[in-house]
Structure formats: C-alpha cells, structure tokens
Design a protein around this motif. Sequence first.
Motif, PDB file in Angstrom:
ATOM      1  N   LEU A 117     -19.719 -37.342  65.734  1.00 41.64           N
ATOM      2  CA  LEU A 117     -18.620 -37.279  64.757  1.00 41.64           C
ATOM      3  C   LEU A 117     -17.453 -38.124  65.261  1.00 41.64           C
ATOM      4  N   SER A 118     -16.851 -38.903  64.376  1.00 40.75           N
ATOM      5  CA  SER A 118     -15.683 -39.689  64.783  1.00 40.75           C
ATOM      6  C   SER A 118     -14.446 -38.785  64.730  1.00 40.75           C
TER       7      SER A 118
ATOM      8  N   ASN B  98     -10.277 -30.167  71.664  1.00 41.38           N
ATOM      9  CA  ASN B  98     -10.976 -29.602  72.815  1.00 41.38           C
ATOM     10  C   ASN B  98     -12.485 -29.661  72.532  1.00 41.38           C
ATOM     11  N   LEU B  99     -13.028 -30.859  72.664  1.00 39.58           N
ATOM     12  CA  LEU B  99     -14.433 -31.057  72.285  1.00 39.58           C
ATOM     13  C   LEU B  99     -15.378 -30.345  73.250  1.00 39.58           C
ATOM     14  N   THR B 100     -14.988 -30.322  74.528  1.00 39.53           N
ATOM     15  CA  THR B 100     -15.832 -29.628  75.514  1.00 39.53           C
ATOM     16  C   THR B 100     -15.876 -28.141  75.190  1.00 39.53           C
ATOM     17  N   GLY B 101     -14.712 -27.590  74.845  1.00 38.81           N
ATOM     18  CA  GLY B 101     -14.644 -26.170  74.495  1.00 38.81           C
ATOM     19  C   GLY B 101     -15.517 -25.857  73.293  1.00 38.81           C
ATOM     20  N   ALA B 102     -15.494 -26.732  72.307  1.00 37.79           N
ATOM     21  CA  ALA B 102     -16.294 -26.512  71.096  1.00 37.79           C
ATOM     22  C   ALA B 102     -17.780 -26.522  71.441  1.00 37.79           C
ATOM     23  N   TRP B 103     -18.158 -27.456  72.293  1.00 37.57           N
ATOM     24  CA  TRP B 103     -19.566 -27.579  72.695  1.00 37.57           C
ATOM     25  C   TRP B 103     -20.007 -26.312  73.442  1.00 37.57           C
TER      26      TRP B 103
ATOM     27  N   ARG C  79     -23.461 -33.149  58.989  1.00 36.26           N
ATOM     28  CA  ARG C  79     -23.696 -33.556  60.397  1.00 36.26           C
ATOM     29  C   ARG C  79     -23.204 -32.477  61.358  1.00 36.26           C
ATOM     30  N   PHE C  80     -22.055 -31.898  61.041  1.00 39.81           N
ATOM     31  CA  PHE C  80     -21.519 -30.833  61.886  1.00 39.81           C
ATOM     32  C   PHE C  80     -22.502 -29.653  61.957  1.00 39.81           C
ATOM     33  N   PHE C  81     -23.006 -29.217  60.812  1.00 39.87           N
ATOM     34  CA  PHE C  81     -23.928 -28.084  60.784  1.00 39.87           C
ATOM     35  C   PHE C  81     -25.236 -28.423  61.501  1.00 39.87           C
ATOM     36  N   GLN C  82     -25.657 -29.679  61.380  1.00 40.20           N
ATOM     37  CA  GLN C  82     -26.909 -30.037  62.063  1.00 40.20           C
ATOM     38  C   GLN C  82     -26.739 -29.999  63.583  1.00 40.20           C
ATOM     39  N   ILE C  83     -25.545 -30.353  64.043  1.00 41.88           N
ATOM     40  CA  ILE C  83     -25.274 -30.252  65.487  1.00 41.88           C
ATOM     41  C   ILE C  83     -25.322 -28.769  65.899  1.00 41.88           C
ATOM     42  N   MET C  84     -24.732 -27.919  65.051  1.00 45.46           N
ATOM     43  CA  MET C  84     -24.768 -26.479  65.366  1.00 45.46           C
ATOM     44  C   MET C  84     -26.202 -25.977  65.484  1.00 45.46           C
TER      45      MET C  84
END
Length: 269
Positions: free
Chosen positions: A32-33, A112-117, A197-202
């Motif tokens: 995701l950009s 906080n992309l690391t936190g989200a991951w 795309r977000f849901f597919q990552i989830m």
Amino acid sequence: MGASICAPNKKKTQVGASWVGNDTENPFDTGLSKKDRTCLRDTFQRLEEPKEIVGLIFLDIVNDIEPDLKKVFGVDRAPRSQMLKMPKFGGHVARFADLLDQLTSMLGYTENLTGAWQLVRKTGRSHVRQQFLEENQNQLNKNYFDIVINIFIHRLIPYLTGEQELPNNNAEGGGEQRKVRFVQNYQPAQVHDVWKRFFQIMIAQMTDSFELERAKQRNAQSQKALAPHQHVEQSERKKKKIQEKQSEIENTASSNEPKEQEQMFEDPF
Ligand code: HEM
C-alpha cells in the motif's frame, strides 16, 4: 549487484514471538502506498457507527453463510434479533470494529506500520486459542479468515465508497449530516481497490501467523508427551555422572591429602 551494495540498512524487526522479518518486508508498506493508507483512514472515518455495520455483516455470516460459527460465538440458541446482545458475539463484533479502527489509524494517521503488522499477526496467533479454529482452520481447504474477510470485502466496502447508504441514514436530522460527510474526494473504484488490498493482506497475515502458532503449540504438546521417559533417562545419566565424580574425588582426596584434624568449635549458646 550494485543494488545490494547500495541497499539501505535493513532494520530487523521482531514481529511477534514466532516470526522475524524486517521493515522492508512489511506488507502494509510494500502493498500500500502512503496515499492508499491515508485513503483507508479517511474512508473508515466516514462510518459514524462502524460497530453497527460490522454487526450487520456478522449477523449474515453466522446466520446465512457459516452457521457452524453460531456455537463458537454462543448464539446457537438466540434468535437473530437478540444475537448482538450476547456477550461473545457482541464482543467479537466490537473487537473486530476496534481492530479496523486501530489498524487504519496506525496506517493512515500515526504511520506506525510495524505496529499494524504486529497487531494483525498477534490477532491471527491469538485465534489458536479458539478450539473450533484450532481443529478446523484450513482443514478440508476451509480458511475461516478468508471466508469472513471476503464477506467484508463484499459487504463493507460499498459503505466505504459511499455507494451504499449508512444504516439509519433516513433518521430525522441524521440523514443530512451523514450526506455531508460523504462528500466524494476519492473515486469509488480507488476506495474499492485499496480496501480490497488491505483486506487481502489481513487474510494472508492472519492465516500465516495462525498456522505458525498452531504448529508451534502442537510441537510443544508432542514434546511434552515425549518428555516423561526422556526425563528419566536424563536424570539416570546425571546421577551416574555425579556418582562417578564423587568417587573420583574421594579416591584422590584419601590418597593425596594429609588428613586434617577435625576442629571443634565452642557452642555459642
Ligand atoms: C477474538 C478479530 C475471525 C472467533 C477476537 C479478537 C479480535 C478478533 C480482535 C479479540 C482479541 C484477540 O483475541 O486477538 C478477528 C478478525 C477475524 C476474526 C479480524 C477475521 C476473520 C474469527 C473467526 C472466528 C473467531 C473466523 C471463529 C471461530 C473469535 C473468538 C474470540 C475472538 C471466539 C474470543 C471472543 C471472546 O471470548 O470474547 N477476534 N476475528 N474470530 N475471535 Fe476473532
């Protein structure tokens, strides 16, 4: 070759207990950009009552799509109209909505992309505690995370694009206000694509972290089952070694050292 020399220092990040990656592998970063992530947050904030919509979707899931989940959520004996009031089911709806709120905030606001991951992977791992999933997830090719999140792709996204009216939009006074909030600054197709795309990552992250955690726990279980006889053997070996050492010391002591006179001390009392 040049690329690897010039590549930035890869920062190692611990992603949960069972997986280590680095920031350049974070799917929320690679998939995701920055603009996409802001779009996620902006559009999620359009929903005035996300829990209400998540609740409606979950009602369809347990009643029409996966009735097996009714029992898991403690609503197998409740009429549809009462289900959201049941603690496990209502609690799951609330937690699911909170998770989306937290994730979109981490991605599109605090960055906080690391936190989200980590949060998504932790959520996947924590579901191993649910006996139903421990036993049934990905058996007979049925991935429950995939099933549930795909329903959200179909049912939640139209609210986020503004194509579907929010529930109770005709309520007195509320309708006008909600319409104002839905001023379009994103194209529906773009919103649809970003959320998909977000849901597919989830799905991918929850499935993967769940599988790793389940394998780890099953492995620990079988180690435990093996342990009793291994422990007996080990302690026998240890005992033997100590005995050998002891007799070695005694032998050396008695042959080499002059015998010391045992000292007696006066009893202080
Ligand atoms: C708990 C999210 C799918 C059953 C939770 C929690 C969250 C969550 C955030 C609370 C915190 C935690 O335990 O990590 C999600 C998401 C899903 C999903 C995003 C995406 C598909 C499922 C499925 C089941 C399930 C398919 C069905 C077996 C449960 C149960 C709890 C739970 C039973 C504990 C509820 C309680 O005791 O209060 N889920 N979940 N979840 N989840 Fe899910």
